[in-house]
Scaffold this active site. Structure first.
Site, PDB file in Angstrom:
ATOM      1  N   HIS A   1       0.635  -1.391   0.028  1.00 42.19           N
ATOM      2  CA  HIS A   1       0.049   0.060   0.197  1.00 42.19           C
ATOM      3  C   HIS A   1       0.887   1.332   0.000  1.00 42.19           C
ATOM      4  O   HIS A   1       0.953   2.028  -0.876  1.00 42.19           O
ATOM      5  CB  HIS A   1      -1.041   0.080   1.339  1.00 42.19           C
ATOM      6  CG  HIS A   1      -1.748   1.192   1.188  1.00 42.19           C
ATOM      7  ND1 HIS A   1      -2.077   1.784   2.299  1.00 42.19           N
ATOM      8  CD2 HIS A   1      -2.585   1.905   0.432  1.00 42.19           C
ATOM      9  CE1 HIS A   1      -2.861   2.838   2.179  1.00 42.19           C
ATOM     10  NE2 HIS A   1      -3.095   2.867   0.938  1.00 42.19           N
TER      11      HIS A   1
ATOM     12  N   HIS B   1      -2.091   0.705   8.174  1.00 41.38           N
ATOM     13  CA  HIS B   1      -3.323   0.720   7.863  1.00 41.38           C
ATOM     14  C   HIS B   1      -4.047  -0.711   7.916  1.00 41.38           C
ATOM     15  O   HIS B   1      -5.135  -0.702   7.431  1.00 41.38           O
ATOM     16  CB  HIS B   1      -3.689   1.430   6.558  1.00 41.38           C
ATOM     17  CG  HIS B   1      -2.908   2.690   6.278  1.00 41.38           C
ATOM     18  ND1 HIS B   1      -1.804   2.838   5.457  1.00 41.38           N
ATOM     19  CD2 HIS B   1      -3.220   3.795   6.770  1.00 41.38           C
ATOM     20  CE1 HIS B   1      -1.066   4.057   5.285  1.00 41.38           C
ATOM     21  NE2 HIS B   1      -1.914   4.938   6.276  1.00 41.38           N
TER      22      HIS B   1
END
Ligand code: FES
Length: 177
Positions: free
Chosen positions: A108, A127
């Site tokens: 990511h 995250h």
């Protein structure tokens, strides 16, 4: 025959000779006599493939189930993790095909992942994307969209070695820089 007609005939004969020489030259090329050697498709692919280093990671006898080994691959700026799982894994080697390795950079935004042995998952602290090391680093949940790059392993004289990467390491245009 007039002088004009003679000049016209000479001009036409000259064109015909040049065309003949040009076509003859192309025929020679088509026959392959003057072409440089072309690589066969497999040779060309091999020439374009990145040249990964061979890196010793750990002795196989030291890898009990649940063991992890931090290492860098294919260079010192690329943190990676080897893990021996409890059961077989896609792309695994060694006992029960249970030894695998991955880039530790989340796909990511590049945060370093942690291996959570109680869940058998590589989890991102930024995250919370989760990747499954038994399924070739497949994304299970989270904001990432790509699986983790898997390090190709082999065993040589009892040593687990890293020899390649499948997938693009986060932040790179090519894995070998
Ligand atoms: S950096 Fe890993 S989920 Fe965002």
């Amino acid at each position: 025959m007039s002088e004009d007609q003679k000049r016209s005939d000479r001009h036409r004969d000259g064109l015909a000779r040049r065309d003949f020489l040009r076509i003859g030259g192309m025929a020679g090329l088509a026959a392959g006599t003057a072409l440089p050697k072309r690589l066969a498709p497999t040779e060309a692919a091999a020439a374009e493939a990145p040249r990964y280093p061979v890196v010793d990671v750990a002795p196989l006898t030291k890898l009990e189930p649940g063991t992890t080994v931090d290492f860098s691959y294919p260079d010192s700026d690329s943190p990676s993790l080897l893990v021996r799982l409890d059961g077989p894994a896609d792309g695994g080697i060694g006992p029960n095909e249970s030894v695998v390795a991955f880039s530790l950079l989340c796909t990511h935004k590049g945060c370093p992942l942690n291996f959570k042995s109680e869940r058998n998952m590589l989890i991102c602290p930024c995250h919370w994307s989760s990747f499954d090391p038994a399924k070739a680093g497949r994304l299970v949940i989270g904001q990432a969209s790509d699986p983790l790059p898997q390090i190709t392993l082999r065993i040589t004289d009892g040593i687990v070695q890293a020899v390649g990467v499948s997938g693009l390491i986060y932040g790179r245009h090519t894995n070998i820089i």
